[in-house]
Design a protein around this motif. Structure first.
Motif, PDB file in Angstrom:
ATOM      1  N   VAL A  87     -11.572  11.833  -4.270  1.00 40.37           N
ATOM      2  CA  VAL A  87     -10.662  10.989  -3.477  1.00 40.37           C
ATOM      3  C   VAL A  87     -10.284  11.695  -2.189  1.00 40.37           C
ATOM      4  O   VAL A  87     -10.288  11.101  -1.107  1.00 40.37           O
ATOM      5  CB  VAL A  87      -9.407  10.621  -4.290  1.00 40.37           C
ATOM      6  CG1 VAL A  87      -8.370   9.933  -3.415  1.00 40.37           C
ATOM      7  CG2 VAL A  87      -9.765   9.735  -5.475  1.00 40.37           C
ATOM      8  N   LEU A  88      -9.961  12.994  -2.283  1.00 38.05           N
ATOM      9  CA  LEU A  88      -9.586  13.739  -1.094  1.00 38.05           C
ATOM     10  C   LEU A  88     -10.753  13.872  -0.109  1.00 38.05           C
ATOM     11  O   LEU A  88     -10.557  13.808   1.109  1.00 38.05           O
ATOM     12  CB  LEU A  88      -9.040  15.123  -1.493  1.00 38.05           C
ATOM     13  CG  LEU A  88      -7.668  15.103  -2.153  1.00 38.05           C
ATOM     14  CD1 LEU A  88      -7.360  16.468  -2.771  1.00 38.05           C
ATOM     15  CD2 LEU A  88      -6.600  14.688  -1.168  1.00 38.05           C
ATOM     16  N   GLU A  89     -11.962  14.055  -0.620  1.00 34.16           N
ATOM     17  CA  GLU A  89     -13.126  14.147   0.261  1.00 34.16           C
ATOM     18  C   GLU A  89     -13.380  12.800   0.973  1.00 34.16           C
ATOM     19  O   GLU A  89     -13.712  12.782   2.151  1.00 34.16           O
ATOM     20  CB  GLU A  89     -14.360  14.559  -0.534  1.00 34.16           C
ATOM     21  CG  GLU A  89     -14.333  16.024  -0.926  1.00 34.16           C
ATOM     22  CD  GLU A  89     -15.459  16.416  -1.871  1.00 34.16           C
ATOM     23  OE1 GLU A  89     -16.276  15.568  -2.249  1.00 34.16           O
ATOM     24  OE2 GLU A  89     -15.485  17.619  -2.250  1.00 34.16           O
ATOM     25  N   GLU A  90     -13.200  11.688   0.243  1.00 30.71           N
ATOM     26  CA  GLU A  90     -13.386  10.369   0.851  1.00 30.71           C
ATOM     27  C   GLU A  90     -12.380  10.128   1.974  1.00 30.71           C
ATOM     28  O   GLU A  90     -12.696   9.486   2.963  1.00 30.71           O
ATOM     29  CB  GLU A  90     -13.233   9.281  -0.198  1.00 30.71           C
ATOM     30  CG  GLU A  90     -14.410   9.170  -1.123  1.00 30.71           C
ATOM     31  CD  GLU A  90     -14.209   8.111  -2.204  1.00 30.71           C
ATOM     32  OE1 GLU A  90     -13.286   7.279  -2.062  1.00 30.71           O
ATOM     33  OE2 GLU A  90     -14.957   8.131  -3.179  1.00 30.71           O
ATOM     34  N   SER A  91     -11.172  10.641   1.815  1.00 29.81           N
ATOM     35  CA  SER A  91     -10.132  10.419   2.827  1.00 29.81           C
ATOM     36  C   SER A  91     -10.094  11.553   3.858  1.00 29.81           C
ATOM     37  O   SER A  91      -9.205  11.572   4.699  1.00 29.81           O
ATOM     38  CB  SER A  91      -8.766  10.273   2.160  1.00 29.81           C
ATOM     39  OG  SER A  91      -8.397  11.487   1.535  1.00 29.81           O
ATOM     40  N   ASP A  92     -11.042  12.474   3.782  1.00 26.26           N
ATOM     41  CA  ASP A  92     -11.118  13.618   4.699  1.00 26.26           C
ATOM     42  C   ASP A  92      -9.840  14.438   4.686  1.00 26.26           C
ATOM     43  O   ASP A  92      -9.420  14.990   5.710  1.00 26.26           O
ATOM     44  CB  ASP A  92     -11.427  13.180   6.130  1.00 26.26           C
ATOM     45  CG  ASP A  92     -12.822  12.596   6.265  1.00 26.26           C
ATOM     46  OD1 ASP A  92     -13.732  13.085   5.556  1.00 26.26           O
ATOM     47  OD2 ASP A  92     -13.007  11.653   7.057  1.00 26.26           O
ATOM     48  N   ALA A  93      -9.199  14.525   3.542  1.00 28.05           N
ATOM     49  CA  ALA A  93      -7.949  15.286   3.428  1.00 28.05           C
ATOM     50  C   ALA A  93      -8.166  16.628   2.758  1.00 28.05           C
ATOM     51  O   ALA A  93      -7.219  17.383   2.600  1.00 28.05           O
ATOM     52  CB  ALA A  93      -6.920  14.488   2.643  1.00 28.05           C
ATOM     53  N   GLN A 134       0.847  -1.188   0.000  1.00 27.75           N
ATOM     54  CA  GLN A 134       0.000   0.000   0.000  1.00 27.75           C
ATOM     55  C   GLN A 134       0.884   1.239   0.000  1.00 27.75           C
ATOM     56  O   GLN A 134       1.853   1.313   0.734  1.00 27.75           O
ATOM     57  CB  GLN A 134      -0.904  -0.014   1.240  1.00 27.75           C
ATOM     58  CG  GLN A 134      -1.855   1.140   1.322  1.00 27.75           C
ATOM     59  CD  GLN A 134      -2.887   1.140   0.217  1.00 27.75           C
ATOM     60  OE1 GLN A 134      -3.240   0.109  -0.291  1.00 27.75           O
ATOM     61  NE2 GLN A 134      -3.359   2.307  -0.154  1.00 27.75           N
ATOM     62  N   GLN A 146       0.067  10.149  -1.342  1.00 29.84           N
ATOM     63  CA  GLN A 146      -1.008  10.067  -2.330  1.00 29.84           C
ATOM     64  C   GLN A 146      -1.866  11.328  -2.273  1.00 29.84           C
ATOM     65  O   GLN A 146      -2.189  11.914  -3.307  1.00 29.84           O
ATOM     66  CB  GLN A 146      -1.881   8.846  -2.077  1.00 29.84           C
ATOM     67  CG  GLN A 146      -1.267   7.562  -2.552  1.00 29.84           C
ATOM     68  CD  GLN A 146      -2.226   6.404  -2.377  1.00 29.84           C
ATOM     69  OE1 GLN A 146      -2.882   6.269  -1.343  1.00 29.84           O
ATOM     70  NE2 GLN A 146      -2.293   5.564  -3.383  1.00 29.84           N
ATOM     71  N   ASN A 147      -2.228  11.737  -1.066  1.00 23.58           N
ATOM     72  CA  ASN A 147      -3.044  12.939  -0.928  1.00 23.58           C
ATOM     73  C   ASN A 147      -2.307  14.168  -1.440  1.00 23.58           C
ATOM     74  O   ASN A 147      -2.912  15.051  -2.046  1.00 23.58           O
ATOM     75  CB  ASN A 147      -3.459  13.132   0.531  1.00 23.58           C
ATOM     76  CG  ASN A 147      -4.489  12.111   0.960  1.00 23.58           C
ATOM     77  OD1 ASN A 147      -5.146  11.475   0.136  1.00 23.58           O
ATOM     78  ND2 ASN A 147      -4.613  11.919   2.257  1.00 23.58           N
ATOM     79  N   TYR A 191      -2.751  14.246  -5.142  1.00 27.70           N
ATOM     80  CA  TYR A 191      -4.094  14.696  -5.524  1.00 27.70           C
ATOM     81  C   TYR A 191      -4.250  16.195  -5.324  1.00 27.70           C
ATOM     82  O   TYR A 191      -4.873  16.884  -6.138  1.00 27.70           O
ATOM     83  CB  TYR A 191      -5.170  13.933  -4.743  1.00 27.70           C
ATOM     84  CG  TYR A 191      -5.353  12.513  -5.227  1.00 27.70           C
ATOM     85  CD1 TYR A 191      -5.696  12.239  -6.543  1.00 27.70           C
ATOM     86  CD2 TYR A 191      -5.183  11.438  -4.371  1.00 27.70           C
ATOM     87  CE1 TYR A 191      -5.859  10.942  -6.995  1.00 27.70           C
ATOM     88  CE2 TYR A 191      -5.348  10.131  -4.807  1.00 27.70           C
ATOM     89  CZ  TYR A 191      -5.694   9.896  -6.124  1.00 27.70           C
ATOM     90  OH  TYR A 191      -5.858   8.617  -6.564  1.00 27.70           O
ATOM     91  N   PRO A 236      -0.444   7.051   2.281  1.00 29.31           N
ATOM     92  CA  PRO A 236      -1.614   7.896   2.027  1.00 29.31           C
ATOM     93  C   PRO A 236      -1.304   9.397   2.065  1.00 29.31           C
ATOM     94  O   PRO A 236      -1.922  10.180   1.353  1.00 29.31           O
ATOM     95  CB  PRO A 236      -2.615   7.513   3.107  1.00 29.31           C
ATOM     96  CG  PRO A 236      -1.902   6.634   4.058  1.00 29.31           C
ATOM     97  CD  PRO A 236      -0.629   6.195   3.433  1.00 29.31           C
TER      98      PRO A 236
END
Length: 95
Positions: free
Chosen positions: A88-94, A58, A64-65, A68, A61
């Motif tokens: 993607v950023l909203e899903e990861s709360d970033a 993996q 990755q963020n 993005y 993260p």
């Protein structure tokens, strides 16, 4: 080759090189066949099979963020790609 290269990354590089040779139209059929045979031998190990199937570790993260977020500020990126990055950023709360 550097001693800092691990066995798994070396196997990963070998597999990528053979895949590239197989898909390169400038490579002879003999060379492509040798690459196919080499990949078959490399895939005998569980680790190499894991890598060749694309099931690598993996990714970090945080990095990755960061990628993005960079996508959002890059003027050369399509609006569709920016929308995907936002999701993607909203899903990861970033975001």
């Amino acid at each position: 080759m550097s001693s800092s290269v691990t066995g798994s990354s070396m196997a990963n590089n070998q597999i990528r090189g053979h895949k590239a040779a197989i898909n390169n139209p400038k490579v002879s059929e003999d060379a492509k066949e040798r690459s196919r045979q080499a990949m078959e031998e490399l895939s005998q190990t569980d680790e190499a099979k894991y890598i060749s199937e694309g099931l690598q570790e993996q990714k970090d993260p945080v990095r990755q963020n960061a990628g993005y977020k960079a996508t959002l500020s890059n003027p050369q990126v399509s609006e569709e790609a920016k929308q995907h990055a936002r999701e993607v950023l909203e899903e990861s709360d970033a975001l």
